[in-house]
Design a protein around this motif. Structure first.
Motif, PDB file in Angstrom:
ATOM      1  N   UNK A 187       0.802  -1.192   0.000  1.00  0.00           N
ATOM      2  CA  UNK A 187       0.000   0.000   0.000  1.00  0.00           C
ATOM      3  C   UNK A 187       0.824   1.225   0.000  1.00  0.00           C
ATOM      4  N   UNK A 188       1.716   1.487   0.902  1.00  0.00           N
ATOM      5  CA  UNK A 188       2.406   2.750   0.883  1.00  0.00           C
ATOM      6  C   UNK A 188       3.034   3.190   2.174  1.00  0.00           C
ATOM      7  N   UNK A 189       3.272   4.399   2.678  1.00  0.00           N
ATOM      8  CA  UNK A 189       4.313   4.713   3.652  1.00  0.00           C
ATOM      9  C   UNK A 189       4.120   5.757   4.715  1.00  0.00           C
ATOM     10  N   UNK A 190       4.818   5.931   5.655  1.00  0.00           N
ATOM     11  CA  UNK A 190       4.966   7.031   6.581  1.00  0.00           C
ATOM     12  C   UNK A 190       5.862   6.676   7.755  1.00  0.00           C
ATOM     13  N   UNK A 232      -0.324  11.304  10.697  1.00  0.00           N
ATOM     14  CA  UNK A 232      -0.245   9.881  10.407  1.00  0.00           C
ATOM     15  C   UNK A 232      -1.165   9.494   9.257  1.00  0.00           C
ATOM     16  N   UNK A 233      -0.866   8.368   8.635  1.00  0.00           N
ATOM     17  CA  UNK A 233      -1.548   8.003   7.391  1.00  0.00           C
ATOM     18  C   UNK A 233      -3.026   7.643   7.578  1.00  0.00           C
ATOM     19  N   UNK A 289      -5.836  -2.795   9.345  1.00  0.00           N
ATOM     20  CA  UNK A 289      -4.756  -2.175   8.586  1.00  0.00           C
ATOM     21  C   UNK A 289      -5.025  -2.267   7.099  1.00  0.00           C
ATOM     22  N   UNK A 290      -4.352  -1.423   6.310  1.00  0.00           N
ATOM     23  CA  UNK A 290      -4.516  -1.459   4.864  1.00  0.00           C
ATOM     24  C   UNK A 290      -3.427  -2.293   4.188  1.00  0.00           C
ATOM     25  N   UNK A 291      -3.822  -3.058   3.169  1.00  0.00           N
ATOM     26  CA  UNK A 291      -2.902  -3.782   2.309  1.00  0.00           C
ATOM     27  C   UNK A 291      -2.064  -4.776   3.110  1.00  0.00           C
ATOM     28  N   UNK A 312      -5.596   3.894   1.958  1.00  0.00           N
ATOM     29  CA  UNK A 312      -4.704   4.633   2.847  1.00  0.00           C
ATOM     30  C   UNK A 312      -5.191   6.072   3.014  1.00  0.00           C
ATOM     31  N   UNK A 313      -5.502   6.741   1.910  1.00  0.00           N
ATOM     32  CA  UNK A 313      -5.740   8.188   1.961  1.00  0.00           C
ATOM     33  C   UNK A 313      -7.207   8.589   1.857  1.00  0.00           C
TER      34      UNK A 313
END
Length: 396
Positions: free
Chosen positions: A12-15, A95-96, A179-181, A380-381
């Motif tokens: 999915x992606x980051x932070x 935070x995401x 959680x995502x992904x 996520x977003x």
């Protein structure tokens, strides 16, 4: 926002990641969080190897109740870390999943004790906001980074190290794991590993890792292995260059895979200044230039070996069970499954098949959808619109 979306590009992606500040009790502005480190010592992997000095970063907010059963675990996506909510500094990024986690929000830190953890082999090793143990960590036996000598870890190892942390915090039962992904995969793994410990499960933009998805994950990582600077993972020494070109190409694949065609329309027929691909074979289209630039930035903030280990952990999803059906037969009872209809990573038909497996296993399954132009990254977003569904799910 663009940096956040870019960092969110993995499974999915980051932070970044961190834990609660008592000053937030006054409710003035966003929650400030501090980085905490869990260091229990040696950890024996599910594969039988020993990691002698486990260290994982985490953040937490809210208070654990006397019975220890109001805890919620938030798991992060492939290229993310534990900064799921709040701010690390007054002027820092949120935070995401901050849209749905915090005081008075659907995942209410006034009511629940919310914990988020950096996984093992986290790809964000260069980021000071990430604490993880993986191939870039020092092997105490040699004094050098582990490299590809680090033990293979699975999704179940993510769960087991998180369980050690939760036990140390006094958690007796999770009201929710979500959680995502890659984070959704961890939630599913939790439900199978500890069904009596988990009351509710919310996998977002996640389903099964079947052979088709294992193949995609292999494609994600292939450019790293082809980069001559990778040196079979031995690139940490003085005078050696990391495989940034291969890592950037890997992130480029992930970045596009995690987005939908609607997002890419902004680059239709666009050309960077001075570029003319119709006349010069080396010139770039607008979408190519954007992907090149975005992936090059992401490569500098991540570690190639950790990327490979994270891929393998995902490929080993539910590997201790003979089938998805067997894993879900005894899994936790209550589910809110949240797909993105335009997801190109976990396709909607795969999510529907997963939901059918849950229902055949007698689980209580609710669904909600996240929508928008970002495809996989909607999970996520773009979570705010499903906030009330989450609040209702937790209330049942």
């Amino acid at each position: 926002m663009e940096r956040r979306v870019l960092l969110a590009a993995g499974l999915a992606g980051a932070m970044q990641g961190l834990g609660p500040n008592p000053a937030m009790a006054q409710g003035a502005g966003p929650a400030l969080v501090e980085k905490k480190v869990f260091a229990p010592g040696a950890y024996r992997t599910r594969g039988g190897a020993t990691i002698p000095n486990l260290r994982l970063g985490y953040q937490a907010a809210g208070r654990l109740n006397a019975t220890g059963d109001n805890a919620i675990l938030i798991c992060h996506f492939f290229s993310g870390n534990s900064h799921a909510f709040g701010q690390l500094a007054a002027n820092g990024p949120m935070g995401w999943w901050d849209a749905i986690i915090g005081p008075g929000k659907p995942i209410d830190t006034d009511r629940y004790f919310v914990v988020a953890v950096d996984t093992l082999v986290n790809v964000n090793v260069p980021d000071a906001g990430t604490v993880t143990t993986g191939p870039a960590s020092l092997n105490p036996d040699t004094g050098r980074p582990w490299g590809m000598g680090f033990p293979v870890v699975s999704m179940r190892d993510f769960v087991e190290t998180q369980k050690l942390l939760l036990d140390s915090l006094g958690v007796k039962r999770l009201a929710l794991v979500a959680g995502p992904s890659n984070g959704g995969l961890q939630a599913i793994e939790w439900a199978a590993a500890y069904p009596d410990f988990v009351a509710r499960v919310m996998p977002v933009i996640a389903a099964d890792i079947d052979a088709w998805m294992q193949g995609w994950l292999d494609i994600w990582e292939a450019p790293i292995r082809l980069d001559p600077n990778w040196r079979d993972g031995d690139y940490y020494g003085a005078g050696r260059e990391p495989p940034l070109r291969g890592l950037a190409e890997a992130w480029k694949i992930v970045t596009l895979h995690a987005r939908d065609r609607l997002w890419a329309k902004q680059y239709d027929r666009t050309l960077p200044e001075g570029q003319d691909p119709a006349r010069r074979i080396g010139d770039r289209f607008g979408i190519e230039r954007w992907l090149d630039d975005a992936a090059a930035v992401r490569a500098k903030t991540s570690d190639a070996n950790s990327f490979l280990y994270m891929v393998r952990a995902n490929q080993l999803f539910l590997n201790e069970h003979p089938s998805l059906e067997a894993a879900m037969a005894q899994a936790a009872p209550r589910w809110l499954v949240v797909p993105s209809p335009t997801d190109r990573v976990f396709l909607i038909e795969g999510v529907r098949a997963f939901i059918e497996v849950l229902r055949k296993a007698g689980k209580q399954v609710e669904t909600a959808e996240v929508t928008g132009s970002l495809g996989h990254l909607n999970g996520v977003v773009a979570m705010a619109p499903v906030g009330e569904r989450i609040r209702e799910f937790l209330a049942k």
